[in-house]
Design an enzyme around this catalytic site. Structure first.
Site, mmCIF file in Angstrom:
data_model
loop_
_atom_site.group_PDB
_atom_site.id
_atom_site.type_symbol
_atom_site.label_atom_id
_atom_site.label_comp_id
_atom_site.label_asym_id
_atom_site.label_seq_id
_atom_site.Cartn_x
_atom_site.Cartn_y
_atom_site.Cartn_z
ATOM 1 C CE LYS A 448 -3.881 -2.336 2.456
ATOM 2 N NZ LYS A 448 -4.722 -2.266 3.672
ATOM 3 C CE LYS A 499 -7.703 -6.686 -0.235
ATOM 4 N NZ LYS A 499 -7.948 -5.495 0.350
#
Length: 570
Positions: A448, A499
């Site tokens: 992330k 994702k």
């Protein structure tokens, strides 16, 4: 002769007149008279040689590459209406400042469903402070730190950002030490030593063995405290991304290509990686589109109705009586659409094990009223993969504290299913600091882009994962904005998967649309390749080897050409 001479002179006159008109048009278009007047007025006290030298310097700057002149941080609202950070980049181009681009970075805060009001208020104050501090860092200091740098020099930009952040970390440490030193020492009372527990009652002769629940189970470890995040750190990641995007904009190239060049230095390997990654991502995006046209249940009466709501991640919350019901629902929808699970579509389950733990009972609550121990969860996942082999990935099947169960699950499923760590992984900065991916057993990590993570950090962490033969999965955070740069990060850095969350709301749809745009670019350029079928047989040897190793053994390359060769051998 006279007529010819006059005609020649007339032609020369017309050519000169045409040149004068072109020169006048150029001067007017570029406003040269005004610029010269300003320069002469500002240097009226200089000698003619000085004026000419100043003019020479002025015009020589026109040939210089664009350089950063202004970076602006602003608080904006994300997809949930919560504050996050936006960064704008301006550069000097031919002696004039020009706005180039902007990016938004999500905050690291997780969204907790049904949280208590006091928890929400405290988190709101923390979020505001994090964003406001980042804005101050950018507007007061970072602009000066990066002023004059060429955006394409990403390494130097990130180096200066790291140095700046290290100074902020040191300042925060000194401030906390000063606060502790100013506090009055409080004498702690002497510890009270509890009396020893009474001995267990002796077992009477002839007494039958008790039930299994009398056996002592291992105590459930408490959750690890979250990694401390310095307020303002999101400024580092946002500015790094903004500079990379500015470089791509100025070069008229896609952001993913700019990032790929940072990592690969050439285009052939990049295109081979991109064609596989985007193709795999698009396969998972195809089913929901026709599904929405036919209804959530695909027109199949036997399927349970979707009676819930859409979560903040864009996922449908449905009512179900067994763990298998959602899988059967998806299976029925795909069957109605003529899609075969395991061939046309594959599934990954975001188990979110850290959210399932009921600490009062020391067990995972997989459904309301259904608790399972960590060992029982291993059996549950193995049964699911046995029944539904089209599940190719399990994300965060356990808490990161349950390392023994990670090992057991990897040994059981590594040759059939990807085991991915998301919340169970450290942050990018910690991974790079310790140079150790984890002691847990898994195939890959969800990366992330938050806080102080720079573009150079992302290049380094993907190199580290590739060297360990781990998969890199780029994922969005809970608090997403409509900025689509995450897709370019994933494609450019060769992530195996991405994702993004459900197919709803603008902050996610912009990213899916960006995936489609990249696909179109690759098709038009002839770089679009083939589809790769998943074959986990080459994980079997590694799964056995890792039982006696501290780190994962080598997996086969994730590049599509080598995977196809290995599949052909199998």
């Amino acid at each position: 002769m006279g007529d010819e001479g006059g005609s020649r002179r007339g032609g020369i006159t017309r050519d000169l007149q045409k040149l004068k008109q072109q020169a006048m048009a150029y001067y007017q278009e570029n406003d040269v008279p005004r610029k010269l007047e300003e320069l002469l007025n500002s240097t009226f006290y200089l000698q003619p040689a000085d004026v000419y030298g100043h003019l020479a310097n002025y015009f020589s700057k026109l040939a210089k590459p664009p350089s950063i002149c202004k970076i602006v941080g602003k608080p904006i609202l994300d997809g949930l209406g919560l504050p996050t950070l936006q960064v704008e980049i301006s550069c000097i181009i031919q002696n004039f400042p020009k706005y180039i681009c902007s990016v938004a970075i999500p905050t690291h805060f997780e969204i907790v469903e049904n949280a208590l009001p006091e928890v929400l208020d405290a988190e709101e104050a923390e979020r505001d402070q994090a964003v406001n501090t980042a804005v101050q860092w950018i507007n007061l200091s970072i602009t000066e730190e990066l002023w004059g740098l060429v955006p394409s020099n990403q390494a130097e930009v990130d180096h200066r950002l790291r140095i700046f952040f290290e100074h902020k970390v040191q300042e925060d440490k000194e401030r906390k030490e000063l606060e502790r030193s100013q506090e009055e020492p409080v004498l702690a009372p002497p510890p009270v030593i509890p009396p020893p527990p009474p001995p267990p009652p002796s077992k009477k002769k002839g007494q039958k063995a008790g039930r299994r629940d009398t056996l002592l189970e291992k105590p459930v470890l408490p959750p690890e405290p979250p990694e401390p995040v310095l307020h303002g750190s999101m400024a580092i990641g946002a500015v790094s991304l903004a500079v990379a995007k500015a470089s791509a904009t100025l070069a008229s190239t896609p952001l993913y290509l700019t990032l790929a060049l940072l990592k690969h230095d050439q285009g052939i390997e990049l295109l081979l990686e991109i064609q596989k990654q985007v193709n795999r991502a698009m396969e998972t995006l195809q089913p929901p589109k026709p599904e929405t046209k036919k209804g959530h249940n695909g027109g199949k009466r036997a399927q349970p109705p979707i009676t819930g709501k859409v979560s903040h991640l864009g996922c449908l919350t449905i009512n179900y009586d067994t763990v298998e019901q959602p899988l059967l629902l998806i299976q029925g929808i795909c069957s109605n659409l003529g899609l075969e699970l395991g061939v046309n579509v594959h599934l990954a389950i975001n188990c979110a094990g850290h959210e399932l733990m009921d600490y009062s009972k020391g067990k995972y609550e997989v459904m309301v009223g259904t608790q399972k121990s960590a060992a029982e969860m291993v059996e549950l996942y193995v049964d699911l993969i046995n029944k539904y082999p089209f599940i190719i990935a399990l994300i965060d099947p356990f808490r990161k504290e349950d390392s023994e169960q990670w090992d057991s699950l990897y040994a059981a499923l590594a040759s059939r299913c990807y085991i991915i760590a998301g919340a169970a992984s450290r942050s990018v900065s910690k991974l790079l600091e310790y140079r150790n991916i984890s002691t847990l057993k898994f195939h890959g990590l969800i990366i992330k882009h938050t806080n102080q993570t720079t573009m150079s950090d992302l290049v380094e962490i993907t190199h580290l994962l590739n060297g360990k033969k781990h998969l890199a999965v780029f994922g969005s955070t809970d608090s997403e904005s409509s900025d689509d740069s995450l897709v370019d990060l994933a494609v450019g850095l060769g992530a195996r998967f991405i994702k993004l969350g459900g197919l709803s709301r603008g902050e996610r749809m912009t990213k899916y649309n960006r995936l489609l745009a990249i696909e179109e670019e690759l098709v038009q350029s002839g770089a679009w390749g083939f589809s790769e079928e998943h074959n986990f047989s080459f994980f079997q040897e590694d799964a056995t080897a890792t039982m006696a190793e501290e780190t994962l053994g080598p997996l086969d390359s994730i590049f599509p050409t080598e995977v196809v060769e290995e599949s052909a051998k199998a």
